[in-house]
Design an enzyme around this catalytic site. Structure first.
Site, PDB file in Angstrom:
ATOM      1  N   TRP A 102       5.813  -1.749 -11.408  1.00  0.00           N
ATOM      2  CA  TRP A 102       4.984  -1.550 -10.220  1.00  0.00           C
ATOM      3  C   TRP A 102       3.526  -1.875 -10.455  1.00  0.00           C
ATOM      4  O   TRP A 102       2.844  -2.371  -9.558  1.00  0.00           O
ATOM      5  CB  TRP A 102       5.188  -0.137  -9.667  1.00  0.00           C
ATOM      6  CG  TRP A 102       6.635   0.062  -9.311  1.00  0.00           C
ATOM      7  CD1 TRP A 102       7.524   0.902  -9.918  1.00  0.00           C
ATOM      8  CD2 TRP A 102       7.394  -0.657  -8.321  1.00  0.00           C
ATOM      9  NE1 TRP A 102       8.770   0.758  -9.360  1.00  0.00           N
ATOM     10  CE2 TRP A 102       8.722  -0.186  -8.373  1.00  0.00           C
ATOM     11  CE3 TRP A 102       7.081  -1.652  -7.398  1.00  0.00           C
ATOM     12  CZ2 TRP A 102       9.735  -0.671  -7.542  1.00  0.00           C
ATOM     13  CZ3 TRP A 102       8.080  -2.134  -6.560  1.00  0.00           C
ATOM     14  CH2 TRP A 102       9.382  -1.646  -6.638  1.00  0.00           C
ATOM     15  N   ASP A 169      -1.561   4.653  -8.488  1.00  0.00           N
ATOM     16  CA  ASP A 169      -0.319   4.716  -7.715  1.00  0.00           C
ATOM     17  C   ASP A 169       0.437   5.934  -8.243  1.00  0.00           C
ATOM     18  O   ASP A 169       0.882   5.939  -9.396  1.00  0.00           O
ATOM     19  CB  ASP A 169       0.471   3.422  -7.946  1.00  0.00           C
ATOM     20  CG  ASP A 169       1.906   3.475  -7.394  1.00  0.00           C
ATOM     21  OD1 ASP A 169       2.302   4.514  -6.831  1.00  0.00           O
ATOM     22  OD2 ASP A 169       2.611   2.460  -7.544  1.00  0.00           O
ATOM     23  N   LYS A 193       9.900   9.525  -2.345  1.00  0.00           N
ATOM     24  CA  LYS A 193      10.458  10.045  -3.597  1.00  0.00           C
ATOM     25  C   LYS A 193      10.227  11.551  -3.723  1.00  0.00           C
ATOM     26  O   LYS A 193      11.155  12.304  -3.956  1.00  0.00           O
ATOM     27  CB  LYS A 193       9.846   9.330  -4.796  1.00  0.00           C
ATOM     28  CG  LYS A 193      10.109   7.828  -4.741  1.00  0.00           C
ATOM     29  CD  LYS A 193       9.360   7.090  -5.819  1.00  0.00           C
ATOM     30  CE  LYS A 193       9.284   5.608  -5.528  1.00  0.00           C
ATOM     31  NZ  LYS A 193      10.578   4.956  -5.360  1.00  0.00           N
TER      32      LYS A 193
HETATM   33  C1  LIG Z   1       5.602   3.720  -8.484  1.00  0.00           C
HETATM   34  C2  LIG Z   1       6.012   2.850  -7.341  1.00  0.00           C
HETATM   35  N1  LIG Z   1       5.082   2.132  -6.710  1.00  0.00           N
HETATM   36  C3  LIG Z   1       5.407   1.333  -5.671  1.00  0.00           C
HETATM   37  C4  LIG Z   1       6.702   1.198  -5.240  1.00  0.00           C
HETATM   38  C5  LIG Z   1       7.011   0.291  -4.092  1.00  0.00           C
HETATM   39  O1  LIG Z   1       7.164   1.042  -2.928  1.00  0.00           O
HETATM   40  P1  LIG Z   1       7.735   0.434  -1.561  1.00  0.00           P
HETATM   41  O2  LIG Z   1       9.187   0.148  -1.779  1.00  0.00           O
HETATM   42  O3  LIG Z   1       7.485   1.545  -0.571  1.00  0.00           O
HETATM   43  O4  LIG Z   1       6.951  -0.793  -1.257  1.00  0.00           O
HETATM   44  C6  LIG Z   1       7.712   1.931  -5.872  1.00  0.00           C
HETATM   45  C7  LIG Z   1       9.106   1.832  -5.393  1.00  0.00           C
HETATM   46  O5  LIG Z   1      10.033   2.351  -5.956  1.00  0.00           O
HETATM   47  C8  LIG Z   1       7.351   2.771  -6.946  1.00  0.00           C
HETATM   48  O6  LIG Z   1       8.276   3.484  -7.593  1.00  0.00           O
END
Ligand SMILES: Cc1ncc(COP(=O)(O)O)c(C=O)c1O
Length: 358
Positions: A102, A169, A193
């Site tokens: 990510w 994040d 989550k």
């Molecule tokens: C830590 C983290 N950041 C970002 C994302 C991406 O999120 P989205 O699917 O809502 O775009 C995820 C998805 O699992 C994630 O675990």
């Protein structure tokens, strides 16, 4: 009814009392004669839910008035774009700590807008230490992912940036331990989550960092649009906000973030103990001090048994433990709503499976 223990990485398990309340209120939301899904987002009833959700999140996370709390759609991926669009200002460099899927994706998106300086890189087995960080002093901000969901790598410290705004994040570990927001310029997280369902992403942004997007920035990608309109510039994801509201109430009733932190360490210890005590039958790839309390990743020494492991676990009501397709193996996601009993059951199953097949 037979509910499983759901170890899915997101969307993921919700607290049963939250689902029950949503069910009970589904057809007639608090005397309105309609579902919350059918109410105008400008109605008194929904406005109350909206404002209360913000207030509850502020309370649970300790977010003071000098930070705006923005409720948005578009998920994590939209924040990957919004962070550079809103924070670069007149600058054209940002530093990214890249240690998993990510943060890598976030850095790739930022590279559309600026020069990305990789402050540290790791293939997903550890969170880089403070000593390893090489931050470009020209950076408008420094970015990292506090818990890398795919690999199961979690930071055990808040990076020091020498005054450059820090952005995190926290999608996969929000509300699972207290943190001091004042160390950050912005913290963002998706809801699906740890405190709700897909369709809602939240950012807490220091107020002075809002309003620096270029004029060409689309309205929906400008944090200022949300800040100016109390996150109501258009129709917000009302049902997702409502569920987040119920989860916040549930967290308060359960004892708040400190209690969730306690449960997170009990759950993850049960699973890591099962891995470490298996005499190599199971093994992890993440260095011990970076092991995630939220996403426990592991492999079976004998990979041919993996399919059977998943199948037998599912039969015992332990579902969705298959690892991410990019790295394989297993991943047990044990977010805030996972009862300690769920982790205990999975650890018991792991011990039993290892005994039978070891
Ligand atoms: C830590 C983290 N950041 C970002 C994302 C991406 O999120 P989205 O699917 O809502 O775009 C995820 C998805 O699992 C994630 O675990």
């Amino acid at each position: 009814m037979s509910r499983c223990y759901n170890f899915a990485p997101g969307p993921s398990t919700l607290p049963l009392p939250v689902l029950e309340q949503a069910r009970d209120e589904l057809l007639d939301f608090r005397g309105t004669g309609c579902s919350v899904m059918e109410l105008s987002h400008r109605s008194r009833e929904f406005t109350e839910v909206h404002n209360e959700t913000q207030a509850l999140l502020r309370e649970l996370l300790g977010i003071p008035a000098e930070y705006d709390l923005l409720l948005m759609q578009g998920g994590g991926h939209m924040q990957f774009s919004m962070v550079p669009l809103n924070l670069l200002g007149k600058g054209n460099v940002a530093s990214y700590i890249v240690n998993g899927t990510w943060s890598r994706k976030a850095a790739a998106e930022a590279a559309r807008f600026c020069t990305v300086h990789v402050a540290a890189e790791n293939p997903g087995v550890a969170a880089p230490s403070q000593d390893e960080l090489r931050i470009d002093p020209r950076s408008s901000y420094v970015y990292y992912c506090d818990n890398e969901t795919v690999h199961g790598v979690e930071f055990g410290y808040v990076p020091e940036t020498g005054g450059i705004p820090l952005v995190a994040d926290m999608s996969s570990n929000i509300l699972s331990r207290p943190f001091d927001i004042r160390r950050f310029g912005a913290v963002w997280f998706g809801a699906q989550k740890n405190f709700g369902i897909a369709g809602l992403a939240i950012a807490a942004v220091r107020h002075d960092l809002i309003g620096n997007a270029p004029d060409s920035c689309p309205v929906m990608l400008n944090w200022k649009s949300y800040s100016d309109k109390n996150s109501m510039l258009n129709t917000p994801p009302t049902f997702a906000i409502y569920i987040a509201n119920l989860v916040c109430h549930w967290i308060k009733r359960e004892g708040g973030v400190k209690e969730l932190e306690r449960r997170a360490s009990v759950r993850s210890k049960l699973l890591y103990d099962a891995i470490d005590g298996s005499d190599g039958f199971y093994f992890g790839r993440v260095e011990k001090e970076s092991r995630s309390r939220m996403n426990v990743t592991f492999w079976l020494k004998e990979d041919a048994l993996s399919g059977l492991f998943i199948e037998e676990a599912a039969k015992e009501g332990l579902r969705n433990i298959k690892g991410h397709r990019s790295i394989g193996g297993m991943r047990a996601s044990v977010y805030n709503a996972m009862p300690v009993e769920g982790a205990r059951e999975l650890a018991r199953f792991m011990n039993d499976f290892a005994r039978r097949h070891g």
